[in-house]
Design a protein around this motif. Structure first.
Motif, PDB file in Angstrom:
ATOM      1  N   LYS A   1       0.819  -1.213   0.000  1.00 43.57           N
ATOM      2  CA  LYS A   1       0.000   0.000   0.000  1.00 43.57           C
ATOM      3  C   LYS A   1       0.855   1.265   0.000  1.00 43.57           C
ATOM      4  O   LYS A   1       0.380   2.324  -0.423  1.00 43.57           O
ATOM      5  CB  LYS A   1      -0.920   0.001   1.219  1.00 43.57           C
ATOM      6  CG  LYS A   1      -2.057  -1.012   1.117  1.00 43.57           C
ATOM      7  CD  LYS A   1      -2.858  -1.113   2.406  1.00 43.57           C
ATOM      8  CE  LYS A   1      -3.615   0.157   2.702  1.00 43.57           C
ATOM      9  NZ  LYS A   1      -4.506  -0.008   3.896  1.00 43.57           N
ATOM     10  N   ASN A   2       2.098   1.175   0.454  1.00 43.28           N
ATOM     11  CA  ASN A   2       2.970   2.354   0.440  1.00 43.28           C
ATOM     12  C   ASN A   2       3.157   2.910  -0.959  1.00 43.28           C
ATOM     13  O   ASN A   2       3.325   4.121  -1.146  1.00 43.28           O
ATOM     14  CB  ASN A   2       4.335   2.017   1.038  1.00 43.28           C
ATOM     15  CG  ASN A   2       4.243   1.484   2.453  1.00 43.28           C
ATOM     16  OD1 ASN A   2       4.156   0.287   2.665  1.00 43.28           O
ATOM     17  ND2 ASN A   2       4.242   2.393   3.436  1.00 43.28           N
TER      18      ASN A   2
ATOM     19  N   ILE B   1       1.460  -3.301   4.351  1.00 45.28           N
ATOM     20  CA  ILE B   1       2.172  -2.042   4.572  1.00 45.28           C
ATOM     21  C   ILE B   1       3.619  -2.410   4.868  1.00 45.28           C
ATOM     22  O   ILE B   1       3.921  -2.981   5.909  1.00 45.28           O
ATOM     23  CB  ILE B   1       1.563  -1.240   5.734  1.00 45.28           C
ATOM     24  CG1 ILE B   1       0.102  -0.898   5.453  1.00 45.28           C
ATOM     25  CG2 ILE B   1       2.369   0.034   5.991  1.00 45.28           C
ATOM     26  CD1 ILE B   1      -0.620  -0.286   6.631  1.00 45.28           C
TER      27      ILE B   1
ATOM     28  N   ALA C   1       6.222   1.278   7.870  1.00 41.74           N
ATOM     29  CA  ALA C   1       5.313   1.809   8.879  1.00 41.74           C
ATOM     30  C   ALA C   1       5.195   3.329   8.743  1.00 41.74           C
ATOM     31  O   ALA C   1       6.150   4.017   8.390  1.00 41.74           O
ATOM     32  CB  ALA C   1       5.800   1.444  10.273  1.00 41.74           C
ATOM     33  N   THR C   2       3.996   3.822   9.013  1.00 43.58           N
ATOM     34  CA  THR C   2       3.755   5.259   9.025  1.00 43.58           C
ATOM     35  C   THR C   2       3.345   5.680  10.432  1.00 43.58           C
ATOM     36  O   THR C   2       3.231   4.856  11.337  1.00 43.58           O
ATOM     37  CB  THR C   2       2.641   5.634   8.024  1.00 43.58           C
ATOM     38  OG1 THR C   2       1.393   5.111   8.495  1.00 43.58           O
ATOM     39  CG2 THR C   2       2.939   5.051   6.648  1.00 43.58           C
TER      40      THR C   2
ATOM     41  N   ILE D   1       0.535   6.497  11.251  1.00 41.93           N
ATOM     42  CA  ILE D   1      -0.841   6.043  11.452  1.00 41.93           C
ATOM     43  C   ILE D   1      -0.937   4.525  11.455  1.00 41.93           C
ATOM     44  O   ILE D   1      -1.664   3.934  12.256  1.00 41.93           O
ATOM     45  CB  ILE D   1      -1.765   6.627  10.363  1.00 41.93           C
ATOM     46  CG1 ILE D   1      -1.736   8.146  10.409  1.00 41.93           C
ATOM     47  CG2 ILE D   1      -3.196   6.108  10.515  1.00 41.93           C
ATOM     48  CD1 ILE D   1      -2.496   8.803   9.288  1.00 41.93           C
ATOM     49  N   GLU D   2      -0.195   3.862  10.560  1.00 45.67           N
ATOM     50  CA  GLU D   2      -0.305   2.427  10.395  1.00 45.67           C
ATOM     51  C   GLU D   2       1.039   1.756  10.580  1.00 45.67           C
ATOM     52  O   GLU D   2       2.063   2.251  10.089  1.00 45.67           O
ATOM     53  CB  GLU D   2      -0.858   2.088   9.003  1.00 45.67           C
ATOM     54  CG  GLU D   2      -2.265   2.627   8.746  1.00 45.67           C
ATOM     55  CD  GLU D   2      -2.736   2.360   7.334  1.00 45.67           C
ATOM     56  OE1 GLU D   2      -3.730   1.636   7.180  1.00 45.67           O
ATOM     57  OE2 GLU D   2      -2.109   2.885   6.389  1.00 45.67           O
ATOM     58  N   GLY D   3       1.044   0.635  11.285  1.00 44.09           N
ATOM     59  CA  GLY D   3       2.269  -0.126  11.478  1.00 44.09           C
ATOM     60  C   GLY D   3       2.524  -1.071  10.318  1.00 44.09           C
ATOM     61  O   GLY D   3       1.657  -1.314   9.473  1.00 44.09           O
ATOM     62  N   LYS D   4       3.723  -1.641  10.283  1.00 45.01           N
ATOM     63  CA  LYS D   4       4.103  -2.582   9.244  1.00 45.01           C
ATOM     64  C   LYS D   4       3.276  -3.857   9.379  1.00 45.01           C
ATOM     65  O   LYS D   4       3.128  -4.400  10.474  1.00 45.01           O
ATOM     66  CB  LYS D   4       5.589  -2.896   9.365  1.00 45.01           C
ATOM     67  CG  LYS D   4       6.158  -3.734   8.242  1.00 45.01           C
ATOM     68  CD  LYS D   4       7.670  -3.863   8.380  1.00 45.01           C
ATOM     69  CE  LYS D   4       8.268  -4.638   7.221  1.00 45.01           C
ATOM     70  NZ  LYS D   4       9.738  -4.755   7.337  1.00 45.01           N
ATOM     71  N   THR D   5       2.730  -4.340   8.269  1.00 44.99           N
ATOM     72  CA  THR D   5       1.888  -5.533   8.329  1.00 44.99           C
ATOM     73  C   THR D   5       1.820  -6.210   6.978  1.00 44.99           C
ATOM     74  O   THR D   5       1.872  -5.542   5.935  1.00 44.99           O
ATOM     75  CB  THR D   5       0.467  -5.187   8.807  1.00 44.99           C
ATOM     76  OG1 THR D   5      -0.333  -6.377   8.824  1.00 44.99           O
ATOM     77  CG2 THR D   5      -0.199  -4.165   7.909  1.00 44.99           C
TER      78      THR D   5
ATOM     79  N   GLY E   1      -2.777  -7.073   7.611  1.00 46.82           N
ATOM     80  CA  GLY E   1      -3.734  -6.123   8.157  1.00 46.82           C
ATOM     81  C   GLY E   1      -4.453  -6.720   9.351  1.00 46.82           C
ATOM     82  O   GLY E   1      -4.570  -7.939   9.492  1.00 46.82           O
ATOM     83  N   ARG E   2      -4.935  -5.857  10.234  1.00 45.19           N
ATOM     84  CA  ARG E   2      -5.508  -6.309  11.502  1.00 45.19           C
ATOM     85  C   ARG E   2      -6.712  -7.238  11.302  1.00 45.19           C
ATOM     86  O   ARG E   2      -6.808  -8.291  11.930  1.00 45.19           O
ATOM     87  CB  ARG E   2      -5.931  -5.097  12.342  1.00 45.19           C
ATOM     88  CG  ARG E   2      -6.500  -5.470  13.706  1.00 45.19           C
ATOM     89  CD  ARG E   2      -6.899  -4.252  14.517  1.00 45.19           C
ATOM     90  NE  ARG E   2      -8.025  -3.552  13.899  1.00 45.19           N
ATOM     91  CZ  ARG E   2      -7.947  -2.318  13.402  1.00 45.19           C
ATOM     92  NH1 ARG E   2      -6.812  -1.643  13.457  1.00 45.19           N
ATOM     93  NH2 ARG E   2      -9.004  -1.743  12.868  1.00 45.19           N
TER      94      ARG E   2
END
Length: 475
Positions: A226-227, A281, A284-285, A287-291, A294-295
């Motif tokens: 997504k980055n 991702i 990491a940003t 807002i969002e961590g590396k994944t 996704g949760r």
């Protein structure tokens, strides 16, 4: 008028089937005369059911129809075709209709078989990944060479019937030369799918063997996460996913709109098919961590493991290998090695919950291998990894030296079942095979005598076993 592509036999159970076709724009489309698929289903000479489906131009005139209430382990004959109707003549697509509804002069037919009853004890399927076809290449005949593998899989099915076929990523290359040459719009992307799925051998295979698919990066772009969306216009990702949904996801099990991971069952054997790309991702940003998953998908996967903990064998599809790991020079950060926090969570959950008989199925790395992972602190822990790639790749392949054949992974995890103590926990895998050539893998399972008997055999593009790995891998 006859259909232009298909049929593809999609998600199939012991009582249902999902069938995909493609139609075409009619001459009066502008005056709201729309395209519909017509289907007649027979058992022997008896008409069982008839149905229509709307073939939307938004999905490049592709669509699916589902038939329910079928008999287990039963051969059915399908006839399908096209009809064009104006608004006032729209056929009922929600329910069965009185048939037959297919014009016999322009019908396309095939046969398929529903799955066996849920208490059946065996399973046989073929899986693989990575089918590179560069249609603008005038030097190599990628089309003919890339279809040979599927002739061998179809021959394998004729000799020893398959329950289904599983394609685990890079079914097409939207970026055949990476950023140097990408197909940029929806029509171009759909044309690549049409050319790829129209080739004789893969079309024959998918028309009679239930087919399941999941994307990897090249349906979008190499090493996609997504980055990368920050660097593209808003339509780049949406266009690729619309083409993917039209030609691959539509015939998978139904999911909520925009969700591409899914799960299904074949008798007592459950499958969880991960989407390791669209929610990923890699950086990491704030807002969002590396994944990787996704949760929501990670939580759904852990819940699936819990629900199916007592299943005799549980299959997890991850387009990129859970293990073994490539070496850093070969892009390990794009695989699960680059997402060790999330991998640690999954390993910890499986170990602490005491869930056994889990098999990961993967592709992506242009090398086929088998591996087992154990835990030094828990002798009951065991995971199996089967990697099969590529179906076709005309450039140099990865070799055994590009991977860590054996590797120890260390994490701080719960060290007891009550989750009160944390300590260093060590996992180690050992791999074998590492075949760097075009290939596909056949998996067989039999639980008829209690404990699962499982094997995986790897075949080359011509359907022969490799001389340096001639025996089945038992797991």
């Amino acid at each position: 008028m006859t259909i232009t592509l298909g049929p593809i036999i999609g998600h199939t159970t012991d009582t249902s089937v999902k069938i995909w076709i493609r139609g075409a724009k009619g001459p009066n489309h502008a005056s709201r005369e729309f395209c519909y698929g017509a289907f007649d289903l027979y058992e022997g000479a008896n008409l069982v059911a008839s149905k229509y489906c709307f073939l939307k131009d938004y999905y490049d005139f592709t669509g699916v129809v589902s038939f329910d209430g079928l008999k287990a382990d039963t051969a059915y004959r399908l006839e399908c075709g096209l009809v064009y109707k104006r608004d006032a003549q729209v056929p009922n697509t929600a329910d069965l209709v009185q048939g037959p509804v297919v014009n016999s002069a322009e019908k396309v037919g095939t046969t398929f078989k529903t799955h066996r009853a849920s208490n059946d004890t065996t399973l046989n399927f073929v899986f693989g990944s990575c089918r590179y076809l560069y249609w603008d290449n005038f030097v190599l005949n990628d089309a003919e060479k890339g279809d040979k593998t599927f002739r061998s899989i179809f021959t394998e099915h004729q000799q020893n019937p398959l329950d289904f076929f599983l394609a685990v990523g890079d079914q097409v290359y939207a970026d055949p030369l990476n950023k140097l040459h990408e197909y940029s719009n929806f029509d171009e992307l759909c044309e690549i799918y049409r050319k790829s799925f129209k080739l004789a051998n893969i079309r024959a295979l998918m028309s009679c063997v239930p087919t399941y698919m999941i994307l990897d990066d090249h349906e979008i772009r190499n090493d996609w996460s997504k980055n990368q969306m920050r660097d593209e216009n808003s339509g780049f990702f949406a266009t690729r996913m619309r083409a993917y949904a039209s030609y691959q996801h539509l015939h998978n099990p139904d999911t909520p709109n925009g969700q591409f991971w899914y799960h299904f069952e074949k008798g007592p054997f459950p499958f969880f098919v991960m989407d390791t790309r669209t929610l990923r991702i890699s950086e990491a940003t704030s807002i969002e961590g590396k994944t990787m998953l996704g949760r929501e998908q990670l939580n759904a996967f852990l819940e699936w493991l819990h629900v199916h903990r007592n299943a005799p064998v549980k299959f997890v599809v991850s387009s990129v290998p859970f293990f073994p790991d490539p070496k850093p020079a070969k892009g390990s950060e794009d695989k699960w090695a680059g997402f060790n926090d999330e991998r640690s969570m999954i390993l910890e959950f499986i170990r602490v919950e005491g869930i056994s008989d889990i098999v990961f199925l993967s592709g992506d790395v242009h090398n086929s291998s088998f591996a087992r992972m154990r835990c030094y602190q828990d002798q009951q822990f065991l995971l199996t990894s089967l990697v099969s790639s590529p179906f076709y790749w005309p450039y140099p392949h990865e070799s055994k030296s590009d991977f860590y054949g054996g590797k120890t992974l260390e994490f701080m995890q719960w060290s007891d079942g009550t989750r009160r103590l944390r300590d260093r926990v060590e996992y180690r895998y050992e791999g074998e095979g590492f075949i760097g050539d075009e290939s596909f893998t056949r998996v067989s399972v039999d639980i008829g005598k209690g404990k699962p008997w499982c094997s995986a055999e790897i075949f080359d593009r011509k359907g022969n076993k490799f001389s340096d790995y001639p025996n089945p891998f038992l797991f």
